[in-house]
Structure formats: structure tokens, C-alpha cells
Design a protein around this motif. Structure first.
Motif, PDB file in Angstrom:
ATOM      1  N   TYR A  25       0.929  -1.193   0.041  1.00 55.44           N
ATOM      2  CA  TYR A  25      -0.050  -0.115  -0.095  1.00 55.44           C
ATOM      3  C   TYR A  25       0.691   1.311   0.039  1.00 55.44           C
ATOM      4  CZ  TYR A  25      -3.345  -3.322   1.401  1.00 55.44           C
ATOM      5  OH  TYR A  25      -4.060  -4.704   1.375  1.00 55.44           O
ATOM      6  N   ALA A  26       1.972   1.170  -0.983  1.00 52.23           N
ATOM      7  CA  ALA A  26       2.903   2.264  -0.890  1.00 52.23           C
ATOM      8  C   ALA A  26       2.724   3.231  -1.941  1.00 52.23           C
ATOM      9  CB  ALA A  26       4.130   1.973  -1.077  1.00 52.23           C
ATOM     10  N   PHE A  27       1.377   3.656  -2.262  1.00 57.72           N
ATOM     11  CA  PHE A  27       0.667   4.558  -2.990  1.00 57.72           C
ATOM     12  C   PHE A  27      -0.500   5.230  -2.735  1.00 57.72           C
ATOM     13  CE2 PHE A  27      -0.895   0.554  -3.937  1.00 57.72           C
ATOM     14  CZ  PHE A  27      -2.186   0.854  -4.349  1.00 57.72           C
ATOM     15  N   GLN A  28      -0.815   6.058  -3.221  1.00 61.55           N
ATOM     16  CA  GLN A  28      -2.024   6.996  -2.996  1.00 61.55           C
ATOM     17  C   GLN A  28      -2.765   7.503  -4.492  1.00 61.55           C
ATOM     18  OE1 GLN A  28      -4.218   7.356  -0.174  1.00 61.55           O
ATOM     19  NE2 GLN A  28      -3.250   5.912   0.677  1.00 61.55           N
ATOM     20  N   CYS A  29      -2.635   8.818  -4.490  1.00 59.77           N
ATOM     21  CA  CYS A  29      -3.295   9.559  -5.756  1.00 59.77           C
ATOM     22  C   CYS A  29      -2.378   8.944  -6.736  1.00 59.77           C
ATOM     23  CB  CYS A  29      -2.955  10.965  -5.513  1.00 59.77           C
ATOM     24  SG  CYS A  29      -1.379  11.634  -5.522  1.00 59.77           S
ATOM     25  N   GLY A  30      -1.076   8.685  -6.796  1.00 60.77           N
ATOM     26  CA  GLY A  30      -0.354   8.309  -8.096  1.00 60.77           C
ATOM     27  C   GLY A  30       0.529   9.307  -8.570  1.00 60.77           C
ATOM     28  N   TYR A  31       0.401  10.468  -8.217  1.00 61.86           N
ATOM     29  CA  TYR A  31       1.111  11.569  -8.539  1.00 61.86           C
ATOM     30  C   TYR A  31       2.561  11.427  -8.519  1.00 61.86           C
ATOM     31  CZ  TYR A  31       2.918  16.532  -9.568  1.00 61.86           C
ATOM     32  OH  TYR A  31       3.603  17.808  -9.781  1.00 61.86           O
ATOM     33  N   CYS A  32       3.201  11.099  -7.102  1.00 60.46           N
ATOM     34  CA  CYS A  32       4.499  11.068  -6.890  1.00 60.46           C
ATOM     35  C   CYS A  32       5.091   9.567  -7.143  1.00 60.46           C
ATOM     36  CB  CYS A  32       4.666  11.439  -5.183  1.00 60.46           C
ATOM     37  SG  CYS A  32       4.160  10.286  -4.335  1.00 60.46           S
ATOM     38  N   SER A  80      15.527  11.029  -1.885  1.00 60.80           N
ATOM     39  CA  SER A  80      15.365  12.209  -1.250  1.00 60.80           C
ATOM     40  C   SER A  80      15.081  13.422  -2.162  1.00 60.80           C
ATOM     41  CB  SER A  80      17.010  12.773  -0.882  1.00 60.80           C
ATOM     42  OG  SER A  80      17.924  13.059  -2.261  1.00 60.80           O
ATOM     43  N   GLY A  81      14.966  13.338  -3.508  1.00 60.48           N
ATOM     44  CA  GLY A  81      14.294  14.360  -4.443  1.00 60.48           C
ATOM     45  C   GLY A  81      12.507  13.925  -4.374  1.00 60.48           C
ATOM     46  N   ASN A  82      12.121  13.157  -3.892  1.00 62.88           N
ATOM     47  CA  ASN A  82      10.950  12.653  -4.142  1.00 62.88           C
ATOM     48  C   ASN A  82      10.118  12.720  -2.856  1.00 62.88           C
ATOM     49  OD1 ASN A  82      12.503  10.344  -5.699  1.00 62.88           O
ATOM     50  ND2 ASN A  82      10.674  10.849  -6.883  1.00 62.88           N
ATOM     51  N   PHE A  83       9.030  13.519  -2.767  1.00 70.05           N
ATOM     52  CA  PHE A  83       8.174  13.629  -1.740  1.00 70.05           C
ATOM     53  C   PHE A  83       6.549  13.264  -2.064  1.00 70.05           C
ATOM     54  CE2 PHE A  83      11.651  16.832  -1.591  1.00 70.05           C
ATOM     55  CZ  PHE A  83      12.359  16.315  -0.425  1.00 70.05           C
ATOM     56  N   CYS A  84       6.051  12.706  -0.939  1.00 73.74           N
ATOM     57  CA  CYS A  84       4.523  12.486  -1.032  1.00 73.74           C
ATOM     58  C   CYS A  84       3.832  13.018   0.127  1.00 73.74           C
ATOM     59  CB  CYS A  84       4.419  10.814  -1.045  1.00 73.74           C
ATOM     60  SG  CYS A  84       2.812  10.167  -1.304  1.00 73.74           S
ATOM     61  N   ARG A  85       2.805  13.675  -0.178  1.00 68.96           N
ATOM     62  CA  ARG A  85       2.057  14.247   0.869  1.00 68.96           C
ATOM     63  C   ARG A  85       0.835  13.451   1.263  1.00 68.96           C
ATOM     64  NH1 ARG A  85       0.831  20.362  -0.999  1.00 68.96           N
ATOM     65  NH2 ARG A  85      -0.546  20.138   0.851  1.00 68.96           N
ATOM     66  N   CYS A  86       0.331  12.311   0.490  1.00 69.94           N
ATOM     67  CA  CYS A  86      -0.677  11.379   0.723  1.00 69.94           C
ATOM     68  C   CYS A  86      -0.332  10.599   1.869  1.00 69.94           C
ATOM     69  CB  CYS A  86      -1.205  11.023  -0.742  1.00 69.94           C
ATOM     70  SG  CYS A  86      -1.726  12.094  -1.732  1.00 69.94           S
TER      71      CYS A  86
END
Length: 108
Positions: free
Chosen positions: A48-55, A83-89
Motif C-alpha cells: 500500500y505504498a501509493f495513494q493518488c499516483g502523482y509521486c 531524497s528528491g521525491n516527496f509524497c503528501r498522501c
């Protein structure tokens, strides 16, 4: 995306800069014959390492580039690669669990 083995930020990359280079996108990870997902993609689903799919595509591609160069990274190397990837979800722990599963470090 991955260009010549390195994860790059596709949203700020000009098409002209990709001329003559080997490019892999998230769609290119799936097995073209069987349709099976790449183990990284499958682990992201399983954990479950995803949410909206943007990142998620960027995180998966950064992970793929890392694992292609270093199949057994330690946690600091994984964090540096992402380090260059961020997820807010979601909480990042799902992402690290998924990557840990792929590199065989679950529970270690």
C-alpha cells in the motif's frame, strides 16, 4: 524516468536532452510478454505504498535506478536515492517497507 541508467526529474527535462539516450518510463517496467509488473511495482501494491499516483511513478523509477546499480542498498542509500521525491498522501514507511521487501530486508 530513467535516462542512461540514472533517475531524472522528467517534468523539468527537455525532450531535446533525451535525443539518442536510453529511456525507461514507469510503463516500460512491466514485462511486455507476460504483462507481469516489475517486482518494485508489485511490492508497492502489496505494501500500500501509493495513494493518488502523482509521486508514485517517480519514487518507483528512483528505486529502480538505485536497485539496478546497487541491488542491496542499506537504508541510508535508499533514503538518499529518494531524497528528491516527496509524497503528501501517505507515510513514507509504506514506501520503505515496499523497497525493503524487494531487496529482502523486511523486518531487518
Amino acid at each position: 524516468m530513467i535516462v542512461d541508467g540514472d533517475a531524472i526529474t522528467s517534468c523539468i527535462t527537455l525532450t531535446i536532452d533525451c535525443d539518442g539516450k536510453h529511456i525507461t518510463t514507469i510503463e516500460g517496467l512491466q514485462d511486455p510478454v507476460t504483462g507481469a509488473l516489475d517486482p518494485i511495482q508489485q511490492a508497492f501494491l502489496d505494501k500500500y505504498a501509493f495513494q493518488c499516483g502523482y509521486c508514485t511513478p517517480g519514487i518507483i523509477m528512483a528505486t529502480k535506478a538505485l536497485l539496478d546499480k546497487n541491488p542491496h542498498p542499506d537504508s541510508d542509500e535508499i533514503k538518499e536515492a529518494l531524497s528528491g521525491n516527496f509524497c503528501r498522501c501517505i507515510s513514507q514507511y509504506h514506501v520503505f517497507e515496499a523497497i525493503g521487501e524487494v531487496v529482502g530486508k523486511v523486518g531487518k
